[in-house]
Structure formats: C-alpha cells, structure tokens
Design a protein around this motif. Structure first.
Motif, mmCIF file in Angstrom:
data_model
loop_
_atom_site.group_PDB
_atom_site.id
_atom_site.type_symbol
_atom_site.label_atom_id
_atom_site.label_comp_id
_atom_site.label_asym_id
_atom_site.label_seq_id
_atom_site.Cartn_x
_atom_site.Cartn_y
_atom_site.Cartn_z
ATOM 1 N N CYS A 146 -26.324 9.633 47.336
ATOM 2 C CA CYS A 146 -26.806 9.601 48.715
ATOM 3 C C CYS A 146 -25.856 8.788 49.583
ATOM 4 O O CYS A 146 -25.554 9.179 50.717
ATOM 5 C CB CYS A 146 -28.222 9.019 48.772
ATOM 6 N N GLY A 147 -25.364 7.675 49.047
ATOM 7 C CA GLY A 147 -24.391 6.886 49.793
ATOM 8 C C GLY A 147 -23.106 7.655 50.056
ATOM 9 O O GLY A 147 -22.555 7.614 51.160
ATOM 10 N N LYS A 148 -22.661 8.375 49.055
ATOM 11 C CA LYS A 148 -21.430 9.162 49.190
ATOM 12 C C LYS A 148 -21.604 10.278 50.223
ATOM 13 O O LYS A 148 -20.715 10.512 51.052
ATOM 14 C CB LYS A 148 -21.047 9.744 47.830
ATOM 15 N N ALA A 149 -22.756 10.958 50.162
ATOM 16 C CA ALA A 149 -23.017 12.032 51.123
ATOM 17 C C ALA A 149 -23.116 11.478 52.541
ATOM 18 O O ALA A 149 -22.602 12.075 53.495
ATOM 19 C CB ALA A 149 -24.299 12.766 50.738
ATOM 20 N N THR A 150 -23.785 10.333 52.694
ATOM 21 C CA THR A 150 -23.888 9.704 54.017
ATOM 22 C C THR A 150 -22.500 9.342 54.533
ATOM 23 O O THR A 150 -22.165 9.581 55.699
ATOM 24 C CB THR A 150 -24.759 8.434 53.941
ATOM 25 N N ILE A 197 -17.633 10.098 37.133
ATOM 26 C CA ILE A 197 -18.451 11.221 36.650
ATOM 27 C C ILE A 197 -19.232 11.839 37.793
ATOM 28 O O ILE A 197 -19.258 13.075 37.951
ATOM 29 C CB ILE A 197 -19.396 10.750 35.527
ATOM 30 N N LEU A 198 -19.869 11.005 38.612
ATOM 31 C CA LEU A 198 -20.673 11.535 39.715
ATOM 32 C C LEU A 198 -19.804 12.113 40.833
ATOM 33 O O LEU A 198 -20.232 13.028 41.537
ATOM 34 C CB LEU A 198 -21.610 10.454 40.254
ATOM 35 N N ASP A 199 -18.593 11.611 40.986
ATOM 36 C CA ASP A 199 -17.663 12.245 41.932
ATOM 37 C C ASP A 199 -17.376 13.683 41.491
ATOM 38 O O ASP A 199 -17.348 14.610 42.322
ATOM 39 C CB ASP A 199 -16.350 11.462 42.008
ATOM 40 N N ARG A 200 -17.154 13.863 40.217
ATOM 41 C CA ARG A 200 -16.885 15.213 39.694
ATOM 42 C C ARG A 200 -18.104 16.114 39.863
ATOM 43 O O ARG A 200 -17.982 17.298 40.182
ATOM 44 C CB ARG A 200 -16.470 15.131 38.231
ATOM 45 N N TYR A 201 -19.279 15.539 39.654
ATOM 46 C CA TYR A 201 -20.512 16.305 39.856
ATOM 47 C C TYR A 201 -20.667 16.685 41.328
ATOM 48 O O TYR A 201 -20.984 17.836 41.663
ATOM 49 C CB TYR A 201 -21.709 15.477 39.390
ATOM 50 N N TYR A 202 -20.418 15.746 42.212
ATOM 51 C CA TYR A 202 -20.519 15.974 43.649
ATOM 52 C C TYR A 202 -19.552 17.067 44.105
ATOM 53 O O TYR A 202 -19.874 17.876 44.982
ATOM 54 C CB TYR A 202 -20.210 14.664 44.376
#
Length: 333
Positions: free
Chosen positions: A272-276, A308-313
C-alpha cells in the motif's frame, strides 16, 4: 444503435457523478465523519492512558500543537474537577481495554447518540452515561470547536488527492490482495483529534470503520493518504476472507512451520505504501512509506521482503510464488 447511445450516456453520467465528491467529506470509497461523542471518547481515553503520546515519543515525535494549552489553563476549578472525574473513570474502567476490539461496540453505540443533546441510553451502565453527560458540556464549550475544526482541516489537506487516486489505488489493492472490494461499499472514516496508540485503526464489525487521529504530526503529510487506503484495504484482508492470509497459512502449515502472523500485515503495509508512493509521484509529490517512518513490522521489513514484494508488484511473481519465496526466506533464518 439506440442501446449503444444509452450505454454511452450511462457511462457519461457515471463519470460526471465521479467528477466531484457528492458532498463534503465524501469520495466514492470513503465517507469522512467528525463525531462529537467519538472525539470525546478518544480524548478521555488518551488523557487516561497516554498511550498515543508515548508511542509517538518512541518514534521521536509528539502531538501537533493545535492551541490546547491556553484552553486547559483557562478551565475553572469546577470544570477541571469534572474533567478529572471522567478521566479517572476511564483510567479505572476502560484503558485496560483495546479501543479497536474491546471497545468496538462502544464506538458503534456513540454514533447513535444525539450529537447536540444528552445520552439517555444506559447500555454501558448508568454511571458511564452520567459521567459522559456531565463532562460533555465542558468538552463542547472548551475543546470541541478546536478539535472539530482541526479534524476538518487535516481532511481538507488530503481529500482531493485521495479522490483523484482512489480508483487506481483500489484497483492496485485488489490486485495485490487477490481479492475484490465489495460492490457499493463506502467505508466510514471517523476523524478524531486523539486516537489509539497507533494513531489509526480499523474494525470490520458491524461495518468497516476507520478511525484516524489528526493530532499525529505524520497526518499533516501524505502519511494520512496512505493510512486511509491502508486501513480501508483491511477490508480485503479480513480473517477467513483473504486469499493472501489463507495462502500464507496453508503454505506454512504444509511446511510444518509456525504461522507468521504479522506477515500478511507487513505485505499490506509495504504494498500500500509503494502504491501510494507511485500514485503521488504522478503529481510530482514524494512519499515516504509508513512501514519505514513508523518502523512497523521491522522483523519482516527486510531487504528480502521488499525485493520479493517488488517483483510481485511488478507482476514478475504470482501470489503463490511470492508467498513461497517469502516463507523460504523466513525459514532460512
């Protein structure tokens, strides 16, 4: 041809309705409220517990100065005594209870009370109702105007941007949660000057309800925007209704490893922070992720999790692969 124009007209009307908030404090997905009793409740809870201020101080911050000191100094001796009696009641009876869970029904009850009159409902004991009715005029005459205007001021700083990015944010949060925002759902956000130890929390029963404190200095910044979407997105991670939580649980169980209970929440915080951050960058606005500024889930907030979550995003891992890789990393430690 006629049906085509009907559909086109319908789409035009829908887009027109979304062009501006329907009324003050409203967006398509959120409804911001500023309730007298809920603010009084959180004010007394903080006065009794001090938990929010202590937590901010641990992070090197303190409450915003909104001009309360002269008001407190100007209270008459009688008013100070009545206020202290209410605080003492909260100290003895309520501060050991959690605002979100234990006192959740009380918050719902407050919303049903007349904002400009006395409470007659004694559901939570006659003593509690009597204490509230006695302290309410003091709060209303001395603090409420200040708190009410400050709450709206903080919302006013951010609601336009929330409105502008919410469609993209909700779509991203749906994708990241592998879930769908319930149709026609508009989440209630109660603005409170004071709040819980964490300055914001959400509850899903009986309805999805967010409570966001405005005296936290972070909420003068874009942290307020992320917090609104983060707490609202809890709707997509409810227990037994979350594909991500279920996948973490099932894979952990298959490995016979302890269920990493906070992992789904760290997942939500980071994404959520990354998307914001990404959405605000389109307006040339910078944003620091709350998982960093508030130092939450530091045990999970590692370079490995972020990679890992960057790759998922970015769509380079699907949800099951992302969970597997995160659990691989945890198991290796």
């Amino acid at each position: 041809m006629k049906s085509f124009w009907l559909v086109a007209f319908g789409c035009f009307v829908q887009l027109s309705l979304l062009a501006q908030p329907l009324q003050y404090g409203e967006t398509r997905y959120f409804s911001f409220k500023n309730n007298f009793w809920i603010n009084l409740h959180h004010f007394l809870y903080q006065e009794a517990s001090g938990s929010q201020l202590r937590h901010l101080q641990e992070d090197g911050m303190t409450f915003l100065d909104i001009g309360e000191a002269p008001i407190r100094k100007g209270l008459s001796q009688e008013d100070q005594e009545i206020l202290q009696q209410a605080i003492s009641y909260y100290t003895k009876k309520l501060v050991a209870k959690d605002l979100r869970t234990d006192l959740g029904q009380m918050r719902t009850w407050f919303r049903k009370q007349p904002e400009n009159g006395q409470i007659t409902d004694t559901r939570f004991t006659r003593e509690f109702t009597a204490i509230l009715n006695r302290v309410a005029p003091i709060y209303r005459s001395n603090f409420w105007q200040l708190h009410e205007s400050h709450n709206w001021e903080i919302m006013d700083q951010h609601i336009e941007r929330i409105y502008q990015i919410e469609e993209a944010m909700i779509r991203k949060m749906e994708e990241m949660s592998a879930n769908v925002w319930p149709a026609e759902t508009k989440v209630r956000v109660d603005l409170t000057t004071y709040g819980s130890w964490s300055s914001a929390y959400s509850s899903s029963r009986p309805i999805m309800n967010l409570v966001i404190s405005t005296i936290d200095p972070g909420h003068e910044t874009s942290e307020f925007i992320e917090t609104t979407f983060h707490e609202g997105t809890h709707l997509l991670y409810l227990f037994d209704q979350s594909p991500v939580r279920d996948e973490i649980y099932n894979q952990a169980e298959a490995r016979e490893m302890d269920f990493p209970r906070g992992l789904w929440h760290a997942w939500l915080f980071y994404l959520c922070g990354k998307a914001t951050q990404e959405e605000l960058a389109a307006f040339d606005e910078s944003h620091q992720l709350t998982i960093d500024t508030k130092n939450v889930f530091s045990n999970y907030n590692t370079p490995a999790l972020r990679t890992i979550l960057d790759r998922y995003y970015e769509g380079k891992l699907d949800m099951k692969e992302a969970v597997k890789t995160l659990l691989d990393d945890l198991a290796s430690k």
